[in-house]
Design an enzyme around this catalytic site. Structure first.
Site, PDB file in Angstrom:
ATOM      1  N   ALA A 139       4.724 -14.887  20.097  1.00 33.11           N
ATOM      2  CA  ALA A 139       4.292 -13.861  19.145  1.00 33.11           C
ATOM      3  C   ALA A 139       5.431 -12.895  18.872  1.00 33.11           C
ATOM      4  CB  ALA A 139       3.077 -13.107  19.703  1.00 33.11           C
ATOM      5  N   ASP A 140       5.353 -12.265  17.719  1.00 29.43           N
ATOM      6  CA  ASP A 140       6.316 -11.223  17.371  1.00 29.43           C
ATOM      7  C   ASP A 140       5.587 -10.147  16.583  1.00 29.43           C
ATOM      8  OD1 ASP A 140       9.219 -10.425  17.405  1.00 29.43           O
ATOM      9  OD2 ASP A 140       8.791 -10.273  15.265  1.00 29.43           O
ATOM     10  N   THR A 141       5.728  -8.912  17.018  1.00 31.62           N
ATOM     11  CA  THR A 141       5.066  -7.789  16.371  1.00 31.62           C
ATOM     12  C   THR A 141       6.095  -6.925  15.653  1.00 31.62           C
ATOM     13  OG1 THR A 141       3.333  -7.751  18.063  1.00 31.62           O
ATOM     14  CG2 THR A 141       3.579  -5.759  16.730  1.00 31.62           C
TER      15      THR A 141
END
Length: 193
Positions: free
Chosen positions: A75-77
């Site tokens: 994931a990448d926020t």
């Protein structure tokens, strides 16, 4: 349903984020944690949602192809203020400037997720609109000193005391702002097991 996922799949969370790990634990998933350092740069022509998914997929592709029963979760926020991307602050001045820019305004927190199995990468993202109260310089400085928010996109964690006093309103998933759109992740896992 979680039992089916745990029984049938070997889940690898490719993230050092304690917040993502805690969310998966709360969901009841069994998983191991593995990390690889990658270059998180991205092409200039992408939208914020495309950036989050692009980097999540880049993280997943850093691993060897998953075995038959494995799923790698990455994931990448990112935080987007008027399409301008606010990454992780590099120092105190950077963190102050980010939080000052967010003060009294709305921004979007977008978390891109990649589920990589033996066949393909399943990409999706959550998007939450967050509105901040007007913040004083003293409050911003106190938060930076106490929490050292250098590992957080946009320089803040909604789950910390700062989120309690700074966030006026959200539209969308709270957990997405923490770093994982858990409702979407759960649904996607059920689709691919």
């Amino acid at each position: 349903m979680i039992e089916n996922i745990n029984k049938n799949k070997d889940i690898i969370l490719a993230s050092g984020s304690p917040r993502r790990q805690e969310l998966l634990r709360q969901l009841g998933l069994s998983f191991s944690v593995q990390q690889k350092k990658i270059d998180e740069s991205f092409p200039d022509n992408l939208t914020p949602a495309e950036i989050a998914e692009y980097v999540a997929q880049k993280k997943a592709m850093a691993f060897p192809a998953p075995k038959k029963n494995q799923i790698i979760i990455t994931a990448d926020t990112i935080v987007a203020l008027n399409e301008h991307i606010l990454g992780k602050p590099t120092n105190k001045k950077d963190a102050f400037e980010m939080l000052n820019a967010l003060s009294g305004k709305s921004h979007h927190v977008i978390t891109g997720v990649c589920l990589r199995n033996e066949h393909t990468c399943h990409l999706f993202h959550g998007n939450t609109k967050v509105t901040f109260e007007k913040l004083t310089n003293e409050l911003i400085e106190q938060y930076i000193e106490q929490e050292q928010p250098y590992d957080k996109a946009g320089a803040y964690g909604i789950q910390e005391w700062f989120g309690m006093v700074a966030v006026k309103h959200i539209e969308g998933s709270y957990y997405n702002v923490m770093g994982l759109p858990v409702h979407l992740l759960y649904r996607k896992l059920l689709e691919i097991i």
